[in-house]
Design an enzyme around this catalytic site. Sequence first.
Site, PDB file in Angstrom:
ATOM      1  CB  CYS A  96      -1.176  -0.094   1.158  1.00 16.46           C
ATOM      2  SG  CYS A  96      -0.215   0.164   2.624  1.00 16.46           S
ATOM      3  CG  ASN A 130       4.451  -1.834   5.334  1.00 18.52           C
ATOM      4  OD1 ASN A 130       5.412  -2.074   5.759  1.00 18.52           O
ATOM      5  ND2 ASN A 130       3.493  -2.608   5.111  1.00 18.52           N
ATOM      6  CB  CYS A 145      -3.669   1.220   6.956  1.00 18.48           C
ATOM      7  SG  CYS A 145      -3.579   2.757   8.067  1.00 18.48           S
ATOM      8  NE  ARG A 146      -4.480   1.301   1.732  1.00 16.57           N
ATOM      9  CZ  ARG A 146      -4.354   1.856   0.476  1.00 16.57           C
ATOM     10  NH1 ARG A 146      -5.216   1.787  -0.613  1.00 16.57           N
ATOM     11  NH2 ARG A 146      -3.476   2.771   0.421  1.00 16.57           N
ATOM     12  CB  SER A 147       0.228  -3.380   2.721  1.00 19.01           C
ATOM     13  OG  SER A 147       1.173  -2.486   3.394  1.00 19.01           O
ATOM     14  CG  ASP A 159      -5.162   4.928   2.840  1.00 15.83           C
ATOM     15  OD1 ASP A 159      -5.282   4.548   4.010  1.00 15.83           O
ATOM     16  OD2 ASP A 159      -4.028   5.707   2.403  1.00 15.83           O
TER      17      ASP A 159
END
Length: 157
Positions: free
Chosen positions: A9, A12, A14-16, A125
Amino acid sequence: MSYRICLVCMGNICRSPMAEVVLRKILDDHGLGDRVTVDSAGTGDWHRGSPMDARAAEILADHGYDGSRHRARQFLRDWYGRVDLVLAMDTDNLRALRRLAPDGADVRLFRSFDPAAPEGSEVPDPYYGEQEGFAEVLEMVEAASEGLAKYLVATLR
């Protein structure tokens, strides 16, 4: 030798990293934990060394996952030599990753593995939103992780 996946993402945090933690667990559940290595990174460097966003860690913990050991890293061009599959959370990061990629690199959107997601679907995001956004991201990540695990079970036989 294991099959290597990197989830990417922007920063690095939150999402990934959420996807990394979830995918590891789901791969273990499908008996692939010893055959597939999962990592995550960001296309940007501004959070390098930082822990996962507290809201992301909280939603993971609420659902039985542990993201406490995560530290943000930046995806570097030379990683392509040691990663088999690079999965971007959104099209902006997909474009950035493809600009770095050598010919033949396998770079895709993560949600392309969710059979219920329309083509081109992204993991949005949640950083600038409320906790509900992190819960929605977790649902998307779990669905894509299940689809990816099924794909890998069939592919890595």
